[in-house]
Design a protein around this motif. Sequence first.
Motif, short mmCIF file in Angstrom:
data_model
loop_
_atom_site.label_atom_id
_atom_site.label_comp_id
_atom_site.label_asym_id
_atom_site.label_seq_id
_atom_site.Cartn_x
_atom_site.Cartn_y
_atom_site.Cartn_z
N ASP A 1 79.44 -41.99 54.98
CA ASP A 1 78.38 -42.78 54.34
C ASP A 1 77.88 -43.92 55.23
N GLY A 2 78.67 -44.29 56.23
CA GLY A 2 78.23 -45.34 57.15
C GLY A 2 78.40 -46.75 56.61
N VAL A 3 79.08 -46.91 55.47
CA VAL A 3 79.33 -48.23 54.90
C VAL A 3 80.78 -48.29 54.42
N VAL A 4 81.30 -49.52 54.30
CA VAL A 4 82.67 -49.68 53.83
C VAL A 4 82.73 -50.09 52.37
N ARG A 5 81.61 -50.55 51.82
CA ARG A 5 81.53 -50.85 50.39
C ARG A 5 80.12 -50.54 49.93
N TRP A 6 80.00 -50.16 48.65
CA TRP A 6 78.69 -49.80 48.12
C TRP A 6 77.87 -51.04 47.83
N ARG A 7 76.65 -51.03 48.29
CA ARG A 7 75.63 -51.98 47.86
C ARG A 7 74.58 -51.16 47.14
N LEU A 8 73.70 -51.83 46.40
CA LEU A 8 72.67 -51.09 45.68
C LEU A 8 71.79 -50.29 46.64
N VAL A 9 71.48 -50.88 47.78
CA VAL A 9 70.65 -50.19 48.78
C VAL A 9 71.34 -48.90 49.23
N ASP A 10 72.65 -48.98 49.43
CA ASP A 10 73.40 -47.80 49.87
C ASP A 10 73.43 -46.74 48.78
N LEU A 11 73.58 -47.15 47.52
CA LEU A 11 73.59 -46.19 46.42
C LEU A 11 72.22 -45.55 46.22
N VAL A 12 71.16 -46.31 46.44
CA VAL A 12 69.81 -45.75 46.38
C VAL A 12 69.67 -44.66 47.44
N HIS A 13 70.15 -44.95 48.63
CA HIS A 13 70.10 -43.97 49.73
C HIS A 13 70.95 -42.75 49.39
N TRP A 14 72.15 -42.98 48.82
CA TRP A 14 73.04 -41.88 48.44
C TRP A 14 72.37 -41.00 47.38
N LEU A 15 71.72 -41.61 46.38
CA LEU A 15 71.03 -40.82 45.35
C LEU A 15 69.93 -39.95 45.95
N TRP A 16 69.24 -40.48 46.94
CA TRP A 16 68.18 -39.70 47.57
C TRP A 16 68.77 -38.52 48.34
N GLN A 17 69.86 -38.77 49.08
CA GLN A 17 70.47 -37.69 49.87
C GLN A 17 71.08 -36.61 48.99
N GLU A 18 71.76 -37.03 47.91
CA GLU A 18 72.48 -36.07 47.08
C GLU A 18 71.59 -35.36 46.07
N HIS A 19 70.67 -36.10 45.43
CA HIS A 19 69.91 -35.55 44.30
C HIS A 19 68.39 -35.57 44.50
N ARG A 20 67.93 -36.11 45.62
CA ARG A 20 66.49 -36.24 45.88
C ARG A 20 65.77 -37.01 44.77
N ILE A 21 66.40 -38.10 44.34
CA ILE A 21 65.82 -38.97 43.31
C ILE A 21 65.51 -40.30 43.98
N SER A 22 64.27 -40.74 43.83
CA SER A 22 63.85 -42.02 44.39
C SER A 22 63.87 -43.08 43.29
N VAL A 23 64.74 -44.05 43.43
CA VAL A 23 64.82 -45.16 42.47
C VAL A 23 64.83 -46.47 43.24
N SER A 24 64.38 -47.52 42.58
CA SER A 24 64.42 -48.83 43.20
C SER A 24 65.80 -49.46 42.98
N ARG A 25 66.08 -50.50 43.75
CA ARG A 25 67.36 -51.21 43.58
C ARG A 25 67.47 -51.79 42.19
N GLN A 26 66.35 -52.35 41.68
CA GLN A 26 66.37 -52.97 40.36
C GLN A 26 66.68 -51.94 39.28
N THR A 27 66.07 -50.78 39.36
CA THR A 27 66.31 -49.73 38.37
C THR A 27 67.76 -49.27 38.43
N LEU A 28 68.28 -49.08 39.62
CA LEU A 28 69.67 -48.65 39.78
C LEU A 28 70.62 -49.74 39.28
#
Length: 192
Positions: free
Chosen positions: A106-133
């Motif tokens: 994942d390239g990170v040692v702890r999850w941030r919202l930005v990282d989870l947004v990126h993870w959602l895009w890679q895994e599920h092809r869902i585009s969400v904002s940090r605020q929504t997540l």
Amino acid sequence: MGRALTIRQDFTADDLRQLARKSRDAALSRRLLALSVIYDGGSRSQAASMGGVGLQIVRDWVERFNRNGPDGLRTGKAKGRARRLNDEQRKALVAAVEKGPVPYLDGVVRWRLVDLVHWLWQEHRISVSRQTLGRELNAMGYHKLTARPKHHAQDPQAMEDFKKTSPPQWQRSPPGQHEEGGKKSGSKRRLA
């Protein structure tokens, strides 16, 4: 031109007026009173005038009333936008948050919202904002936690040494010091 619309016959004008009187919702009362005009033999134009609306809205009220009765005339809440994540994707998100990131993947040692947004895009092809997540994670019971900041040159041994050498701010008096012979606070003064 549209076909004539009939109103359901299981209510009377008096029934609608009585429901309007009992209702605490002003909009519902107005709609019920407008439809009571139709039950009394009035025209749709008279009902529209009574309700303060146009003919099309009266027609919509009649359709809603025919379908659901008096409850169909209540002001409904808009559905709003559909949720971005379905139940399966939420479960995957919870699993990813609980497991934590894998640094070499994942390239990170702890999850941030930005990282989870990126993870959602890679895994599920869902585009969400940090605020929504962030709102989604808060709804699932997760809250942002941050570690207390620590200076890079902080010496833990120096902190422990400082704690040991600092004298206490107060000490307990030895027993018997404040008995009979001591001054009493609040005693009467002698006036000369």
